[in-house]
Design an enzyme around this catalytic site. Structure first.
Site, PDB file in Angstrom:
ATOM      1  N   ASP A   1      -5.218  13.271  80.994  1.00 26.04           N
ATOM      2  CA  ASP A   1      -6.439  12.718  81.591  1.00 26.04           C
ATOM      3  C   ASP A   1      -6.151  11.373  82.282  1.00 26.04           C
ATOM      4  OD1 ASP A   1      -9.044  12.138  82.178  1.00 26.04           O
ATOM      5  OD2 ASP A   1      -9.776  12.215  80.114  1.00 26.04           O
TER       6      ASP A   1
ATOM      7  N   GLU B   1      -8.097  15.010  86.336  1.00 23.15           N
ATOM      8  CA  GLU B   1      -8.220  13.824  87.192  1.00 23.15           C
ATOM      9  C   GLU B   1      -9.424  13.975  88.121  1.00 23.15           C
ATOM     10  OE1 GLU B   1      -7.715  15.601  89.944  1.00 23.15           O
ATOM     11  OE2 GLU B   1      -5.818  14.855  90.784  1.00 23.15           O
TER      12      GLU B   1
ATOM     13  N   GLY C   1     -10.644  16.087  90.105  1.00 21.97           N
ATOM     14  CA  GLY C   1     -10.597  16.647  91.458  1.00 21.97           C
ATOM     15  C   GLY C   1     -10.087  15.677  92.500  1.00 21.97           C
TER      16      GLY C   1
ATOM     17  N   ASP D   1     -17.128  14.692  84.668  1.00 20.57           N
ATOM     18  CA  ASP D   1     -17.468  15.334  83.389  1.00 20.57           C
ATOM     19  C   ASP D   1     -18.798  16.094  83.468  1.00 20.57           C
ATOM     20  OD1 ASP D   1     -15.309  13.807  82.727  1.00 20.57           O
ATOM     21  OD2 ASP D   1     -16.209  12.926  80.936  1.00 20.57           O
TER      22      ASP D   1
END
Ligand code: GLA
Length: 505
Positions: A269, A306, A308, A329
């Site tokens: 992430d 990430e 997009g 998210d």
């Protein structure tokens, strides 16, 4: 004449000046500038460390621009202030505000990310984020494919519902229920621990789990003994989005440790990597960990997270990635769910076996959408060949939630080996999505985006079938339906879906 014009103007100007002066003198009673450097500290993490968040805020009139940085993330925000109350939004996503609150007694008080309380004081020289030494990312090359995730990964992830409440005990209970509920046998194989498992790096650079996970290897053994696989989470930055230690500068070491524990899936992430790297470096940074995973020799699904950025769908496979987030998210709300799947539309040509676009994990069963909306959520995720990672408490599911997650007809659309990602073939309040399937059938979903019931019509001509419709099946009623003159119609409730599998042979 000049005087008569000039005099009133002069009078008007002086009364305007008097009015403005009066406003200036009284304004502080109503509003104070929010401009400044604000510091929020004090949140204690589960590894005992505390998190510092710095907000650099600039107010011009009622317009606000800001950078919100913590050890874990860096976000550019913009927003408005109405008097002292303010709301700051992300640059991509408008709802809910990333940060909202009010100036009270010289402090900013409010909510961050729509949920956590936020209190910030005017920053002092002591409120500084640790500086991070820059590590140049490697030159680009292709990471060998790992041959995993030939169909979209299925499983469960802790984040959407449990956030920092994930523990060893919870993961074991989830693993048991994956088996007893039939989820495992329906294809949900991965049990994924998201953020907040991390401890503190030791002097040798090893990152043990915190006290919520006493023995990760033993946990992996337990999960494996149930015929399931274990996933974990980290960040290419020095800190995860939750502020826990990330993998920055420890790529090989962490990959080896994950492999030694028996980890089968890693979500990587971006988070605080945004404090160090530009979007133009995303590929190199993700490649570095792709290489590290590859060199462990263990088959590990590589999930890029990430949001997009940097058109990840174009280079995700080159860094060894199997799936990559295409959006911010998800939230357990209709607008967020629909927004995420629609945002993913341009990525459709890039999906295929081993390479999946990920509009984020499922919210089915989390309680803030209706069952009708959750059926649409599950159907759309299947149509766009999204990873199916349940995000609810599967230990306590309603019959409706179970029926949604365990709908084998719908799962079969998601898991179709051709691996095509549906695109909308017709827009409007009734939006039609069509997905070609490996055996020549087509899956079609018509979503009712409107606020009242409507009649949806599936027209064979829109589906690109090779011949006339021979069979069609409603994937929620599980019954055969008949096309007449090349069309089939049914009533669809607001936010519902008509989903069929249509066959021309
Ligand atoms: C980011 C990710 C989420 C979750 C959290 C954990 O927001 O997009 O899916 O992993 O971080 O901190």
């Amino acid at each position: 004449m000049p005087l008569s014009i000039h005099a009133p103007r002069k009078n008007a100007r002086s009364s305007f000046l008097a009015f403005a002066l009066c406003l200036l003198l009284t304004a502080p009673l109503f509003a104070q500038s929010l401009t400044g450097r604000w510091a929020a500290n004090g949140r204690t993490l589960d590894n005992g460390e505390t998190e510092l968040t710095i907000l650099d805020l600039k107010q011009t009139g009622s317009t606000l621009t800001a950078t919100l940085q913590s050890t874990g993330f860096s976000l550019d925000l913009k927003g408005t202030a109405t008097g002292n109350p303010f709301a700051l939004l992300g640059t991509r996503r408008r709802e809910p505000p990333m940060l909202e609150g009010d100036l009270v007694d010289g402090q900013l008080q409010g909510k961050i990310f729509g949920r956590r309380p936020f209190t910030a004081h005017s920053a002092t020289t002591a409120d500084v984020l640790p500086t991070i030494a820059y590590i140049e990312p490697p030159a680009l090359h292709n990471v060998p494919e790992n041959s995993l995730a030939k169909t979209p990964p299925m499983g469960w992830n802790s984040w959407n519902l449990f956030k920092d409440k994930v523990t060893d005990k919870l993961v074991r209970e989830i693993a048991d229920v994956m088996v007893s509920s039939g989820l495992r046998d329906a294809g949900y194989i991965y049990v994924n621990i998201d953020d907040t498992w991390e401890g503190v790096r030791d002097k040798d650079g090893n990152l043990p789990p915190n006290s919520k996970f006493p023995d990760m290897k033993a946990l992996a053994d337990y999960v494996h003994s149930r015929g399931l696989k274990l996933g974990i989470y980290t960040s290419p930055g020095p800190r995860t989005c939750g502020g826990y230690p990330g993998t920055y500068g420890h790529e090989e070491q962490d990959a080896k440790m994950f492999a030694a524990w028996g980890i089968d899936y890693v979500k990587y992430d971006w988070c605080s990597a945004a404090r160090i790297y530009k979007d133009s470096q995303l590929q190199a940074v993700y490649q570095k960990f792709g290489d590290a995973l590859h060199s462990t020799g263990r088959p590990i699904v590589y999930s890029l997270c990430e949001y997009g950025r940097g058109q990840v769908e174009k280079w995700g496979p080159e860094v060894g990635g199997n799936l990559w987030r295409t959006t911010d998210d998800i939230r357990d709300e209709w607008s967020s769910m629909i927004g995420n799947v629609e945002e993913q539309v341009p990525t459709a040509p890039y999906a295929g076996p081993g390479r999946w676009n990920d509009p984020d994990m499922l919210e089915v069963g989390n309680g803030r959408m209706s069952d009708t909306e959750y059926r649409t959520h599950m159907s759309l995720w299947a149509l766009v060949a999204a990873p199916l990672l349940a995000g609810n408490d599967i230990r306590d599911m309603s019959d409706a939630t179970k029926a949604i997650l365990l709908n084998k007809d719908v799962i079969a659309i998601d898991q179709d080996p051709l691996g095509k990602q549906a695109s909308p073939v017709k827009n409007g309040e009734l939006e039609t999505w069509a997905k070609p399937l490996a055996n020549g059938d087509v899956a079609v979903g018509i979503v009712n985006l409107g606020s009242s019931d409507a009649t949806a019509t599936v027209r064979a001509a829109d589906l690109g079938l090779t011949g006339k419709v021979k069979h069609a099946r409603d994937l929620w009623s599980h019954e055969a339906v008949k096309f007449k003159s090349g069309a089939y119609s049914a009533e669809v409730p607001s936010h519902g879906i008509l989903m069929l599998r249509v066959s021309a042979h």
